[in-house]
Design an enzyme around this catalytic site. Structure first.
Site, PDB file in Angstrom:
ATOM      1  N   LYS A   1       1.499   8.903  -0.303  1.00  0.00           N
ATOM      2  CA  LYS A   1       1.356   9.201  -1.667  1.00  0.00           C
ATOM      3  C   LYS A   1       0.113   8.764  -2.299  1.00  0.00           C
ATOM      4  O   LYS A   1       0.191   8.379  -3.381  1.00  0.00           O
ATOM      5  CB  LYS A   1       2.623   8.994  -2.503  1.00  0.00           C
ATOM      6  CG  LYS A   1       3.790   9.808  -2.058  1.00  0.00           C
ATOM      7  CD  LYS A   1       5.053   9.520  -2.645  1.00  0.00           C
ATOM      8  CE  LYS A   1       6.301  10.176  -2.140  1.00  0.00           C
ATOM      9  NZ  LYS A   1       6.773   9.540  -0.973  1.00  0.00           N
ATOM     10  N   ARG A   2      -1.049   8.971  -1.515  1.00  0.00           N
ATOM     11  CA  ARG A   2      -2.285   8.426  -2.130  1.00  0.00           C
ATOM     12  C   ARG A   2      -2.707   9.556  -3.086  1.00  0.00           C
ATOM     13  O   ARG A   2      -2.540  10.745  -2.696  1.00  0.00           O
ATOM     14  CB  ARG A   2      -3.224   8.115  -0.848  1.00  0.00           C
ATOM     15  CG  ARG A   2      -2.761   6.684   0.006  1.00  0.00           C
ATOM     16  CD  ARG A   2      -2.650   5.779  -0.848  1.00  0.00           C
ATOM     17  NE  ARG A   2      -2.454   4.226   0.009  1.00  0.00           N
ATOM     18  CZ  ARG A   2      -1.325   3.762   0.357  1.00  0.00           C
ATOM     19  NH1 ARG A   2      -0.071   4.368  -0.231  1.00  0.00           N
ATOM     20  NH2 ARG A   2      -1.032   2.779   1.040  1.00  0.00           N
TER      21      ARG A   2
END
Length: 277
Positions: free
Chosen positions: A96-97
């Site tokens: 979830k960058r």
């Protein structure tokens, strides 16, 4: 791995299961904690027990980052083990960058060059320039958060733009299609939002969807398939806790296999019903 190759794996294994390697040092069986690398020992047995029943593995990076350097070592060993022994598997970094371009470029380098993942989950909030660096890897995938399964999804993801009438998650789906094609981009849609899949399929009919939330979170596999399947299946349905923690005893790998097989059998029936096998 492109979309056609992924679909071939789904047909070969008669499954669209993704096993989430949410490997928590506090939950793995006690007898593994005496080994030199308990997390890797746990992952290795889970992988060996389930590899013929699934097409993908998804380590959630929080479980590894929380352990510092040793956790990163366990993660690298896990990815390397899958690559060496089961090269047909699709490996997702659930990270979830999403940051400004030069930082995203370094994230992409970490997950794609250094660790050799096939895909990484990315948050779209900062827009195109935060996602594009991941797209420069033409044989890799971005899995963009669209409609998540958590309660807090309602805080922002359903907000409606007065001008367009679109909810925020719909805007994400529509705008992001200009950033990459169906061989580079998937979307996260939570299984607990299965009723929205029909609407989502109108916007993104050909993209693969990564669907967490089946199993311990209560999502319905049948609803997901009925509303979200396309002519190449188009689904990777993730189950984590329901499989990897099916037992906390020495039989944990055997029980994980039994749990994965139950899901795979259901998936095979759904693929047959959709005339995809």
């Amino acid at each position: 791995m492109n979309k056609e190759q992924l679909f071939e794996q789904i047909k070969n294994k008669r499954s669209f299961l993704c096993v989430g390697l949410d490997s928590d040092i506090l939950k793995i069986p006690a007898h593994l904690k005496d080994t030199s690398d308990p997390i890797f020992a746990f992952n290795k047995e889970i992988i060996d027990a389930t590899q013929d029943l699934c097409v993908a593995y998804k380590p959630n990076l929080a479980f590894y980052e929380s352990l510092g350097v040793s956790g990163w070592e366990s993660l690298e060993k896990t990815v390397h083990y899958i690559r060496e022994k089961y090269p047909e598997q699709f490996i997702i970094a659930d990270a979830k960058r999403g940051d400004i371009g030069n930082t995203s470029n370094l994230y992409a380098r970490a997950f794609f060059d250094h660790m050799d993942f096939d895909a990484v989950t990315v948050a779209p909030y900062m827009g195109e320039d935060s996602v594009k660096p991941f797209m420069t890897y033409l044989d890799k995938w971005v899995i963009l958060l669209a409609l998540t399964s958590n309660k807090g999804a309602a805080d922002f993801q359903y907000l409606k733009d007065e001008a367009s009438g679109d909810q925020l998650f719909e805007s994400v789906l529509k705008t992001s299609q200009n950033w990459g094609d169906t061989d580079q981009m998937m979307y996260v849609v939570g299984a607990t939002k299965a009723e929205k899949l029909k609407e989502i399929r109108v916007i993104v009919p050909e993209h693969f969807l990564l669907v967490p939330g089946v199993g311990a979170q209560g999502g319905s596999l049948e609803e997901v398939a009925r509303n979200g399947m396309n002519d190449q299946c188009g689904l990777l349905v993730n189950s984590s806790r329901g499989i990897i923690y099916a037992s906390s005893e020495t039989d944990f790998a055997e029980k994980a296999r039994e749990a994965a097989m139950e899901v795979q059998v259901d998936m095979e029936e759904l693929l047959l019903e959709a005339d995809l096998l």
